[in-house]
Design a protein around this motif. Structure first.
Motif, PDB file in Angstrom:
ATOM      1  N   LEU A 139       0.793  -1.223   0.000  1.00 56.10           N
ATOM      2  CA  LEU A 139       0.000   0.000   0.000  1.00 56.10           C
ATOM      3  C   LEU A 139       0.824   1.271   0.000  1.00 56.10           C
ATOM      4  CD1 LEU A 139      -2.876  -0.897   2.446  1.00 56.10           C
ATOM      5  CD2 LEU A 139      -2.949  -0.750   0.010  1.00 56.10           C
ATOM      6  N   LEU A 143       2.081   0.795  -4.811  1.00 57.77           N
ATOM      7  CA  LEU A 143       0.632   0.976  -4.793  1.00 57.77           C
ATOM      8  C   LEU A 143       0.040   0.853  -6.189  1.00 57.77           C
ATOM      9  CD1 LEU A 143      -1.725   1.536  -3.044  1.00 57.77           C
ATOM     10  CD2 LEU A 143      -1.204   3.900  -3.062  1.00 57.77           C
ATOM     11  N   PHE A 147      -3.278  -1.130  -7.364  1.00 61.06           N
ATOM     12  CA  PHE A 147      -4.271  -0.417  -8.157  1.00 61.06           C
ATOM     13  C   PHE A 147      -4.640  -1.212  -9.412  1.00 61.06           C
ATOM     14  CE2 PHE A 147      -5.134   3.128 -11.214  1.00 61.06           C
ATOM     15  CZ  PHE A 147      -6.365   3.439 -10.705  1.00 61.06           C
ATOM     16  N   VAL A 150      -6.779  -4.278  -8.376  1.00 63.94           N
ATOM     17  CA  VAL A 150      -8.163  -3.909  -8.079  1.00 63.94           C
ATOM     18  C   VAL A 150      -8.916  -3.590  -9.364  1.00 63.94           C
ATOM     19  CG1 VAL A 150      -9.552  -2.143  -6.965  1.00 63.94           C
ATOM     20  CG2 VAL A 150      -7.711  -3.185  -5.751  1.00 63.94           C
ATOM     21  N   PHE A 154     -12.303  -5.453 -10.658  1.00 59.93           N
ATOM     22  CA  PHE A 154     -13.523  -4.701 -10.954  1.00 59.93           C
ATOM     23  C   PHE A 154     -13.979  -4.981 -12.382  1.00 59.93           C
ATOM     24  CE2 PHE A 154     -15.853  -0.668 -11.483  1.00 59.93           C
ATOM     25  CZ  PHE A 154     -16.675  -0.780 -10.393  1.00 59.93           C
TER      26      PHE A 154
ATOM     27  N   GLY C  78     -20.100  -1.210  -4.478  1.00 62.68           N
ATOM     28  CA  GLY C  78     -18.845  -1.482  -5.174  1.00 62.68           C
ATOM     29  C   GLY C  78     -18.373  -0.289  -5.971  1.00 62.68           C
ATOM     30  N   ASN C  79     -19.322   0.362  -6.657  1.00 60.64           N
ATOM     31  CA  ASN C  79     -18.925   1.532  -7.436  1.00 60.64           C
ATOM     32  C   ASN C  79     -18.458   2.664  -6.544  1.00 60.64           C
ATOM     33  OD1 ASN C  79     -19.690   0.066  -9.596  1.00 60.64           O
ATOM     34  ND2 ASN C  79     -21.683   1.032  -9.813  1.00 60.64           N
ATOM     35  N   ALA C  82     -14.854   2.084  -5.647  1.00 63.06           N
ATOM     36  CA  ALA C  82     -13.932   2.433  -6.730  1.00 63.06           C
ATOM     37  C   ALA C  82     -13.755   3.942  -6.818  1.00 63.06           C
ATOM     38  CB  ALA C  82     -14.441   1.888  -8.050  1.00 63.06           C
ATOM     39  N   PHE C  85     -11.426   5.200  -4.088  1.00 62.73           N
ATOM     40  CA  PHE C  85     -10.020   4.907  -4.397  1.00 62.73           C
ATOM     41  C   PHE C  85      -9.456   5.956  -5.355  1.00 62.73           C
ATOM     42  CE2 PHE C  85      -6.345   2.614  -5.601  1.00 62.73           C
ATOM     43  CZ  PHE C  85      -6.172   1.608  -4.682  1.00 62.73           C
ATOM     44  N   ILE C  86     -10.213   6.266  -6.409  1.00 62.90           N
ATOM     45  CA  ILE C  86      -9.721   7.226  -7.400  1.00 62.90           C
ATOM     46  C   ILE C  86      -9.608   8.622  -6.800  1.00 62.90           C
ATOM     47  CG2 ILE C  86     -10.328   8.368  -9.553  1.00 62.90           C
ATOM     48  CD1 ILE C  86      -9.191   5.748  -9.997  1.00 62.90           C
ATOM     49  N   PHE C 100      -1.088   9.315  -5.860  1.00 57.74           N
ATOM     50  CA  PHE C 100      -0.949   8.530  -4.631  1.00 57.74           C
ATOM     51  C   PHE C 100      -0.025   9.190  -3.617  1.00 57.74           C
ATOM     52  CE2 PHE C 100      -1.746   5.079  -7.770  1.00 57.74           C
ATOM     53  CZ  PHE C 100      -3.001   4.769  -7.324  1.00 57.74           C
ATOM     54  N   TYR C 121      -7.383   3.371   2.059  1.00 51.32           N
ATOM     55  CA  TYR C 121      -7.236   2.453   0.924  1.00 51.32           C
ATOM     56  C   TYR C 121      -7.823   1.083   1.254  1.00 51.32           C
ATOM     57  CZ  TYR C 121      -4.067   5.582  -1.518  1.00 51.32           C
ATOM     58  OH  TYR C 121      -3.522   6.630  -2.170  1.00 51.32           O
ATOM     59  N   ASN C 122      -7.610   0.627   2.496  1.00 49.91           N
ATOM     60  CA  ASN C 122      -8.146  -0.685   2.883  1.00 49.91           C
ATOM     61  C   ASN C 122      -9.665  -0.692   2.827  1.00 49.91           C
ATOM     62  OD1 ASN C 122      -6.028  -2.377   3.321  1.00 49.91           O
ATOM     63  ND2 ASN C 122      -5.639  -1.632   5.373  1.00 49.91           N
ATOM     64  N   ILE C 125     -10.770  -0.798  -0.867  1.00 48.51           N
ATOM     65  CA  ILE C 125     -10.557  -2.109  -1.485  1.00 48.51           C
ATOM     66  C   ILE C 125     -11.571  -3.122  -0.961  1.00 48.51           C
ATOM     67  CG2 ILE C 125      -8.930  -4.013  -1.668  1.00 48.51           C
ATOM     68  CD1 ILE C 125      -6.715  -1.984  -1.661  1.00 48.51           C
ATOM     69  N   ILE C 128     -14.918  -2.643  -2.683  1.00 47.52           N
ATOM     70  CA  ILE C 128     -14.925  -3.172  -4.047  1.00 47.52           C
ATOM     71  C   ILE C 128     -15.026  -4.688  -4.027  1.00 47.52           C
ATOM     72  CG2 ILE C 128     -13.594  -3.393  -6.159  1.00 47.52           C
ATOM     73  CD1 ILE C 128     -12.352  -0.732  -5.541  1.00 47.52           C
TER      74      ILE C 128
END
Lengths: 171, 116, 148
Positions: A139, A143, A147, A150, A154, C78-79, C82, C85-86, C100, C121-122, C125, C128
């Motif tokens: 992490l 990372l 990414f 994941v 998805f 789920g969306n 995501a 995260f972004i 990041f 982040y955890n 994830i 998702i």
């Protein structure tokens, strides 16, 4: 590491049973036994994170395989295809002979070359603030790798929903 | 070194199942076995003799004593690879269920014949 | 004589499921929040959270679980994961200059809120993975043929 060798031989026997048995339900259960043996292997190789993830993922795959596929059609088809059998037998024999001679080029077992990992272990706590070095790599240092993983996961979920689309929305 | 060789034998069993078997479930099983072999090989490379797992404790941080640990880099790579293997398995299962609904069998040669 | 229920498994399995499924869900959330301290955050925690709902669904049948957590809601979760995260990744671009970038402090080690952005982040994830696996399970296992 005599116990590790015994575990890998156990995994090989389980996978041979899974490939060659006639009943599909016992094949799926044998692949579950192989995965749980792999989980114990990770525990012996000092990787507790991998052991947890492998255990949990294996149970989920087992449930999906049994409920999703074996309920529909439980028989195996016994008539063999001879040409792929001969070709793959010759290829596997050549591959194993090459592996047997080339494996001595690798660094000796349990004495690896750790060039980057020494830096990670020594400076990982100061630079990232976490005590677990695997999570620090996962992490913080790498990372982008996580990414990408994941993103692939998805995309595969969206792919499953697309393949199953027509009936999923209709009652 | 016998561990490496046994690991490649496990890989070859998966390869045999993918190449020879006619049932789609057996092909999914073969791909899973190949994934197990690759994950095990990466973790075997990172093992250090008589070393600890790569998690520091409070005693270890303050005293800076022995840092004899196994290689954490292959473990972090394998952790992503396991999840990607799960993604591969679920998408293969979905495709095989769809083909079963369309053709009524899991046999790949029958599917090839019916295509015409 | 106890009657056999209409949907799901028999009464022993249902009672054990009622007692254990909440504990499994709590254990999954514990793994997610303590991932940066002990071991293994988002992936294993998300799979354990999905497994608790799957456990309930295998014992009680489909409709009871879909009343609590429908397919639309789990897809949406789920969306949302995501997108979280972004957004965290792009926020680093504005504050620090590259993707990041870790703009939180490190905090005290061995605390729950430490190690920068790793807990966030955890959580993303785990959202998702858990929601995606639950949706996939509902879609794959309770798939009905269109001809019949």
């Amino acid at each position: 590491m005599f116990d590790l060798q015994i575990l890998i031989v156990f995994m090989i026997i389980c996978s041979v049973v899974a490939v060659e048995t006639k009943d599909l339900l016992s094949a799926v259960i044998s692949i579950g036994a192989t995965g749980l043996g792999l989980s114990v292997c990770f525990l012996l190789l000092q990787a507790p994170d991998l052991a947890i993830v492998q255990l949990v993922v294996e149970i989920l795959v087992l449930v999906i395989l049994i409920r999703g596929t074996v309920n529909r059609d439980g028989i195996d088809y016994r008539r063999r295809l001879w040409l792929p059998l001969i070709v793959s037998g010759v290829f596997i024999a050549l591959f194993l002979v090459c592996v047997y001679y080339l494996i001595n080029e690798l660094p000796r077992f349990s004495y690896p070359i750790m060039k980057i990992s020494k830096t990670y272990i020594a400076d990982g706590f100061k630079q990232t603030g976490t005590a677990n070095t695997v999570v620090a790599i996962l992490l913080n240092y790498r990372l982008f790798d996580t990414f990408a993983g994941v993103t692939v996961f998805f995309a595969s979920v969206i792919g499953v929903l697309t393949v199953m689309r027509k009936i999923g929305s209709k009652k | 070194m016998i561990e490496y060789f046994l690991c490649f034998v496990l890989f070859c069993i998966g390869l045999y199942a993918v190449a020879v078997k006619r049932n789609m479930i057996k092909i999914i099983i073969g791909l899973s076995i190949m994934g197990y072999a690759i994950n095990l090989f990466f973790t075997l490379i990172g093992y250090v003799h008589n070393a600890a797992y790569p998690i520091l404790s409070k005693v270890n941080i303050t005293q800076q004593t022995s840092l004899n640990m196994v290689d954490p880099l292959p473990q972090a790579l394998v952790l992503t690879a396991i999840v990607i293997g799960l993604a591969i398995t679920i998408i293969l299962v979905s495709i095989s269920i769809r083909l079963y609904e369309k053709y009524g069998t899991f046999d790949i040669t029958e599917i090839r014949k019916l295509k015409g | 004589m106890i009657e056999e229920p209409k949907t799901g498994m028999n009464i022993i399995v249902k009672t054990v499921t009622r007692l254990t499924t909440g504990l499994i869900l709590l254990f999954g959330i514990y793994i997610v929040f303590h991932g940066h301290i002990l071991s293994e955050g988002g992936f294993a925690g998300g799979v354990v959270i999905a497994l608790s709902f799957i456990h309930l669904m295998l014992a009680y049948g489909r409709e009871i679980v879909l009343k609590k957590m429908s397919e639309k809601v789990s897809e949406l979760l789920g969306n949302i994961g995501a997108v979280i995260f972004i957004i965290i990744a792009v926020l680093g671009l504005f504050t620090g200059g590259y993707l990041f970038f870790d703009f939180f402090g490190k905090g005290k080690p061995f605390n729950l809120f430490s190690a920068g952005l790793m807990p966030l982040y955890n959580i993303a994830i785990s959202l998702i993975v858990g929601a995606g696996l639950f949706t996939v399970f509902v879609t794959l296992v309770f798939f009905r043929s269109e001809k019949k």
